[in-house]
Structures are given as C-alpha cells and as structure tokens.
Design a protein around this motif. Structure first.
Motif, PDB file in Angstrom:
ATOM      1  N   VAL A  73     -19.778  26.029   5.718  1.00 43.40           N
ATOM      2  CA  VAL A  73     -20.231  26.301   4.353  1.00 43.40           C
ATOM      3  C   VAL A  73     -21.758  26.359   4.345  1.00 43.40           C
ATOM      4  O   VAL A  73     -22.419  25.445   4.834  1.00 43.40           O
ATOM      5  CB  VAL A  73     -19.723  25.197   3.385  1.00 43.40           C
ATOM      6  N   GLN A  74     -22.295  27.454   3.811  1.00 45.98           N
ATOM      7  CA  GLN A  74     -23.752  27.613   3.778  1.00 45.98           C
ATOM      8  C   GLN A  74     -24.310  26.837   2.587  1.00 45.98           C
ATOM      9  O   GLN A  74     -24.236  27.286   1.450  1.00 45.98           O
ATOM     10  CB  GLN A  74     -24.140  29.095   3.645  1.00 45.98           C
ATOM     11  N   THR A  75     -24.829  25.662   2.830  1.00 44.56           N
ATOM     12  CA  THR A  75     -25.388  24.837   1.758  1.00 44.56           C
ATOM     13  C   THR A  75     -26.319  23.792   2.352  1.00 44.56           C
ATOM     14  O   THR A  75     -26.150  23.394   3.514  1.00 44.56           O
ATOM     15  CB  THR A  75     -24.269  24.123   0.959  1.00 44.56           C
ATOM     16  N   ARG A  76     -27.300  23.343   1.535  1.00 43.38           N
ATOM     17  CA  ARG A  76     -28.150  22.238   1.992  1.00 43.38           C
ATOM     18  C   ARG A  76     -27.473  20.898   1.700  1.00 43.38           C
ATOM     19  O   ARG A  76     -27.898  19.856   2.167  1.00 43.38           O
ATOM     20  CB  ARG A  76     -29.519  22.296   1.293  1.00 43.38           C
ATOM     21  N   ASN A  77     -26.400  20.926   0.934  1.00 40.15           N
ATOM     22  CA  ASN A  77     -25.800  19.667   0.458  1.00 40.15           C
ATOM     23  C   ASN A  77     -24.762  19.127   1.431  1.00 40.15           C
ATOM     24  O   ASN A  77     -23.573  19.091   1.136  1.00 40.15           O
ATOM     25  CB  ASN A  77     -25.165  19.888  -0.915  1.00 40.15           C
TER      26      ASN A  77
ATOM     27  N   SER B 253     -23.865  24.695  -4.923  1.00 41.49           N
ATOM     28  CA  SER B 253     -25.031  25.023  -5.763  1.00 41.49           C
ATOM     29  C   SER B 253     -25.618  23.806  -6.480  1.00 41.49           C
ATOM     30  O   SER B 253     -26.545  23.954  -7.275  1.00 41.49           O
ATOM     31  CB  SER B 253     -24.602  26.051  -6.806  1.00 41.49           C
ATOM     32  N   ILE B 254     -25.105  22.621  -6.191  1.00 37.66           N
ATOM     33  CA  ILE B 254     -25.630  21.423  -6.872  1.00 37.66           C
ATOM     34  C   ILE B 254     -27.072  21.165  -6.422  1.00 37.66           C
ATOM     35  O   ILE B 254     -27.391  21.342  -5.253  1.00 37.66           O
ATOM     36  CB  ILE B 254     -24.740  20.202  -6.531  1.00 37.66           C
ATOM     37  N   GLU B 255     -27.916  20.761  -7.358  1.00 43.68           N
ATOM     38  CA  GLU B 255     -29.303  20.463  -6.974  1.00 43.68           C
ATOM     39  C   GLU B 255     -29.648  19.035  -7.326  1.00 43.68           C
ATOM     40  O   GLU B 255     -29.820  18.690  -8.492  1.00 43.68           O
ATOM     41  CB  GLU B 255     -30.251  21.414  -7.715  1.00 43.68           C
TER      42      GLU B 255
ATOM     43  N   GLN C  72     -31.975  17.909   2.628  1.00 46.95           N
ATOM     44  CA  GLN C  72     -30.532  17.619   2.672  1.00 46.95           C
ATOM     45  C   GLN C  72     -30.063  16.909   1.424  1.00 46.95           C
ATOM     46  O   GLN C  72     -30.420  15.758   1.155  1.00 46.95           O
ATOM     47  CB  GLN C  72     -30.249  16.735   3.879  1.00 46.95           C
ATOM     48  N   GLY C  73     -29.263  17.613   0.640  1.00 43.71           N
ATOM     49  CA  GLY C  73     -28.776  17.036  -0.607  1.00 43.71           C
ATOM     50  C   GLY C  73     -27.395  16.434  -0.450  1.00 43.71           C
ATOM     51  O   GLY C  73     -26.681  16.739   0.498  1.00 43.71           O
ATOM     52  N   PRO C  74     -27.004  15.581  -1.414  1.00 42.64           N
ATOM     53  CA  PRO C  74     -25.651  15.027  -1.405  1.00 42.64           C
ATOM     54  C   PRO C  74     -24.658  16.040  -1.976  1.00 42.64           C
ATOM     55  O   PRO C  74     -25.065  17.034  -2.568  1.00 42.64           O
ATOM     56  CB  PRO C  74     -25.765  13.826  -2.338  1.00 42.64           C
TER      57      PRO C  74
END
Ligand SMILES: Cc1ncc(COP(=O)(O)OP(=O)(O)O)c(N)n1
Ligand code: TZP
Ligand code: MG
Length: 553
Positions: free
Chosen positions: A254-258, A300-302, A308-310
């Motif tokens: 999954v492409q995400t920073r979270n 998309s959560i910020e 690195q986000g949760p």
C-alpha cells in the motif's frame, strides 16, 4: 517497596463471578417458584453465565504518538474482538518524526506487572514487543514458566521504523538463547532477521526463506520474516516457516506514509487470532489481511508532520459519525419544505430518483429524505450515494428513512426512524453526534422520549388521511398542535399534505411547527419542480401572514 505492600491484598483470590452465579443457580431448586418466576430466574442465569473472553497480554513499550507499541497492540486486539491487557516495559517519547526519548521501566516493576496480570486474569496468549534489556527478557521467561499460557508471540523489536534503537544489542542473545525456545512464533522484519543472524544480508525472498530456517534453529515453533522493508519488491511478501514448509505470503504494497506500527499490529493480530483458537497459518493470514486493509483505509489520514504516520486500527477515523460536511449542521428551518421520495411514484412518471431529487431541490425543497421500502440494499446505497452528491452540491441535507446501514454507507446527513424502527438512542450511538435524527411521533410522550433519545426533530402525522402509508392513523390538526405545544424539539407535519391544505397546517402558527413533509403531492405528479415551487410559495405566503387560512395561536 511500600506501594507493593499496599497493593498486595488485591492479588488475593476474591469470590469470582462463577461462585456468585452458582449461588443464584442454586435458588430455583430450593425455593418453590411460579413457572413465570422460574423461567425468569433461569433467564437471569443464562444471561449472567460468565463468558471466557479470548485474552492477549502484550508486554511492550508505550508509544506516546499512539501508533505503535502498547497503543497499537491494544487497538489491534480490540479490532479483532479480543481483550488485551498490558505490561509496559518502557515509556518512549516519540512522534511521526522519530523517537525523542526512552525511559525503561525497572525490571522488578515489570515483574510485578506480569505477576498481577498472569496470576489473575486467565491470559491465553502473550505477545512481546519492545524488551529493552536482557534482564527484562529473563524476567519474562521466568514469569512465563511460573504462569504458563497457551501461546507466545515474539516480535523482536530492536529498531524503530525511524531507525532509533529500542533495545540494547545485548538483548540479541537473550532472544536467541532464552525467549525463542519458548515462542510459538517469532516475527522479525528483514533488518531484525539480519541482526539475529549476525548481519546476514537479506535482499531477496529466497534470502528471507534461508533466514526463516536459520532463525527456526533457535527454537521457535514458527518463524515469519516480514518483507515489508525488502528493497525493490513491488508487493509485500512475507515468508512463513513452520519447521517443515516455507510459504511465501503475498500481499499488495500500500502506497502510504502511514505505516508506523504495522509490525506491532501484525504480531498482535496473530496473538489475537491464536487466542480465539485459530491455527498458526490461519492466524498469520488473518493478521496480514487486517494490516493490509487498515493501511488501505488509512492511506489519506494526516496525523503529524514527520515521515511516518500512524494508521487507523478501528476503521473509524474517516467514517460517517464524525465526518460532518461543513455547512450541513442541522437547523430547524431546514424542515420548511421536506421532500420525501417514493421510487414507485417516480418510475410511474418515468423519472429516476436522482432526477426527482434534483427537481425537488430546484423547486425549493429544503431537506430530502429517501424513503425506499422495496429497494435492494446495494441499489439503495448506489442511489443514495448519487443523491448525496446532488444534495451536497446544493447544500441541502439528505436523510435516509429507516436504514441506518445505508446512511452510514453513503455518509448521509442523517436518518428518520419511526416507532417500530431502530430506537433513536441506538441510531445516535451508531451515527455519532454530528448527524441529523428525526423520529415519527403521534403522542406527546413519544415526543418527550425522542428528545431524551437525542433526536433533532420529530415528524408528526399523518395529519390528514393518506394512501402513501397504509394503515396509518390520522391525528388531525388538533393532534398535531397538541404535540407541537408539548415538544422540546422542532416539528415537521406529514400525511396528506399538499398545495390545497399546507396553509391550514402551517397556519396553525404553533411555534415548534417548522414545516411540512410531503410525498405524493411532489412526486406523484408530472412536474416535481413545478409542484415543489407551488408548494413553496403557499408556505412562504403563510409565513408572511398573507394566507387566508392562517390562524396564529
Ligand atoms: C418527516 C417524516 N415524518 C414521519 C415519517 C414516518 O416514519 P415512520 O413512522 O417510520 O414510517 P415510514 O416512513 O418508515 O413508513 C417519515 N418517513 N418522515
Ligand atoms: C411516511 C408517512 N408517515 C406518516 S404519513 C406518511 C405518508 C405521507 O405521504 P403523503 O405526503 O403522500 O401523504
Ligand atoms: Mg420507518
């Protein structure tokens, strides 16, 4: 020492619920009871029978940012429907940027926490995360020998995702020589597997398989080497080795920073599934699927500004209850011209639901309710989603009749329920504080209850006879007035209302009566827009005091 001494009595066995309930169970055979009271007593016993909950104990560090560690473990177990207790090994100061500080909990106090939980709470599975020192590993092994559990899941956390050390290098031998021999599964990522194997390079899936087999020699029953960090791989491949067979478990990347906390979450989900009785391979697959779904949901959560986000373990943070579109907060004046749809009428006149809704809004409707008794669920959700798009564009609230599931699925602005539908207080619990809830009431007592239950308005009727809702008793203008006067909530009148009598209804002039709700007078007509315009001008004339029928109380 002092706090231990004070707390000690809490550890003494106290009468368990089992004892208390068996006393209750004894009653019916000793006392002569009427059949009704007997069945009530049996019911009480059946309802009160203690249920053994699956229980995971996590032994890990606290993450002040809430994304990983103890916090992730508790959320993951909760999401999997499993109780989770916690023994905290260290308190970390961290956020989405990195780890700013680590404050280890004294080993003796970790031992005390372990004793408190393991001696009393019927733990099924222990899951470990951050174990900062060899001494902590020793304490844990001793505690597990004293209080055995059904399974042990070891996530050998060494370095945080931001690259900060979370355990001393000296813990490596503690893991390999003491803890792994007791473990049902260990779950290193490629960096941890490399560290455990003296710096072995892991660059391919076959390197991971070799590593899994080598780690298996340290004694765990199963090994899962997680390939999330494997450079150059397009999907997320983990390698699972059960001592005989090596399985490649493929998932989508999954492409995400979270992604902060994925390792802790995966191990906790494995522990949770094991505590419910799953086999190891079932547990690993379920855990992998859970993490992939949660990452997708949370893309998309910020939260935070670091790299690195949760992510959201509970699939709630973006969902309907708290996601109220700006500007659509309920105002009683929204009830002025309330259009309630009927797809039977619309198809009779050859138009789609979306056309009908758009036409009603163009004609002056101030709120829309989709009232569809026959529509299949999937079609209802698709139609409601399309109507939501129209209503949002015009800034008109859209409510769903009866179906809370449909309202949640399309993120509608609210739900209207009647006296035999879901109770308004349950609807409120499901939809959250930001949504609009209407309740149909025919009596002042029902109106009072609607207010108690957290409704925003009441729908009152049928005021006049109608063939749209079969067998619906008519309350008349007198019944309407009585409810309006007593109601603490704004009221919309419904039932048999159209351009010929709307002035009589609104002309009662009772303060709480804010508008009329109409089905057939708008939708069982050739031009929805034209009829809505006519009704709107009748209502506006009453408001401005021009209508002949207006009797202001
Ligand atoms: C605005 C408004 N008021 C009353 C009703 C009737 O709801 P209910 O009693 O649940 O009956 P059904 O509409 O479900 O048949 C309503 N829908 N809208
Ligand atoms: C849903 C409902 N609830 C009470 S009367 C009624 C039907 C209203 O339909 P119409 O406006 O066609 O009389
Ligand atoms: Mg209903």
């Amino acid at each position: 020492m002092a706090p231990s001494l004070i707390l000690q009595p809490l550890l003494l066995p106290s009468p368990t619920p089992r004892v208390a309930f068996s006393r209750l169970a004894f009653l019916p055979s000793r006392l002569p009871l009427s059949p009704r009271r007997r069945s009530l007593s049996l019911l009480t016993i059946a309802m009160a029978a203690p249920t053994k909950l699956p229980h995971v104990l996590t032994v890990a560090g606290s993450d002040s940012g809430g994304g990983a560690g103890i916090q992730a473990d508790i959320k993951a177990c909760g999401a999997m429907g499993v109780y989770c207790s916690s023994v905290i090994t260290a308190v970390t100061a961290q956020n989405t940027v990195g780890v700013q500080g680590v404050h280890p909990v004294p080993e003796a106090f970790i031992e005390e926490q372990l004793k408190s939980v393991l001696s009393d709470m019927e733990v099924d599975v222990v899951k470990t995360g951050m174990l900062p020192s060899p001494g902590v590993i020793k304490v844990l092994c001793e505690s597990l020998k004293r209080f055995p559990v059904k399974a042990l899941v070891v996530d050998p956390v060494m370095v945080s995702t931001s690259g900060d050390a979370l355990s001393a290098p000296s813990t490596l031998s503690g893991y390999r020589d003491e803890l792994f021999g007791m473990a049902d599964i260990v779950t290193p990522n490629v960096k941890e597997a490399s560290a455990l194997l003296g710096g072995m390079q892991l660059q391919t899936v076959s390197d991971m398989s070799l590593a899994a087999k080598s780690i298996h020699k340290f004694g765990p029953k199963n090994v899962l080497v997680k390939g999330g960090d494997l450079s150059g791989s397009s999907d997320a491949v983990d390698v699972f080795f059960d001592g005989e067979t090596c399985y490649e478990l493929h998932g989508s990347r999954v492409q995400t920073r979270n992604t902060h906390g994925t390792g802790c979450t995966l191990a906790s989900c494995i522990a949770a599934e094991l505590s419910k009785g799953s086999s190891m391979i079932q547990a690993v697959k379920a855990a992998k699927a859970f993490v992939e779904n949660a990452l997708h949901y949370s893309k998309s959560i910020e939260i935070g500004s670091g790299p690195q986000g949760p992510f959201d373990h509970l699939f709630r943070l973006k969902s309907a209850p708290y996601n109220v579109a700006p500007g659509l907060k309920f105002h009683p004046d929204d009830l002025f011209l309330y259009a309630v749809t009927d797809s039977g009428m619309n198809s009779k006149w050859g138009r789609s639901m979306t056309d009908a809704v758009e036409a009603a809004i163009k004609g002056g409707a101030t709120i829309v309710q989709l009232r569809e008794k026959q529509m299949e669920t999937r079609e209802f959700i698709e139609t409601a989603t399309a109507c939501m798009e129209i209503c949002r564009r015009h800034k008109i609230p859209l409510l769903i009749n009866d179906r809370v599931d449909v309202a949640l699925a399309c993120n509608a602005d609210g739900v209207h329920v009647g006296q035999s539908d879901m109770q308004a207080r349950t609807v409120r619990a499901l939809l959250g504080p930001g949504k609009i809830i209407g309740v149909s009431c025919k009596t002042t007592a029902q109106g009072e209850q609607a207010w108690m239950d957290g409704a925003d308005y009441i729908g009152c009727g049928g005021v006049f006879p109608t063939s749209t809702k079969k067998d619906n008793t008519t309350i008349g203008l007198e019944g309407l007035k009585e409810i309006c006067v007593a109601s603490k909530l704004p009221v919309v009148a419904i039932g048999g209302i159209g351009i010929g009598n709307a002035d009589l209804v609104l002309g009662t002039g009772v303060k709480n009566l804010k508008g009329v709700a109409v089905v057939s007078a708008l939708f069982d007509r050739e031009s929805v827009e034209g009829e809505t315009k006519k009704l709107r001008s009748v209502l506006e004339r009453v408001l401005s005091g021009v209508s002949e029928g207006a009797v202001v109380l």
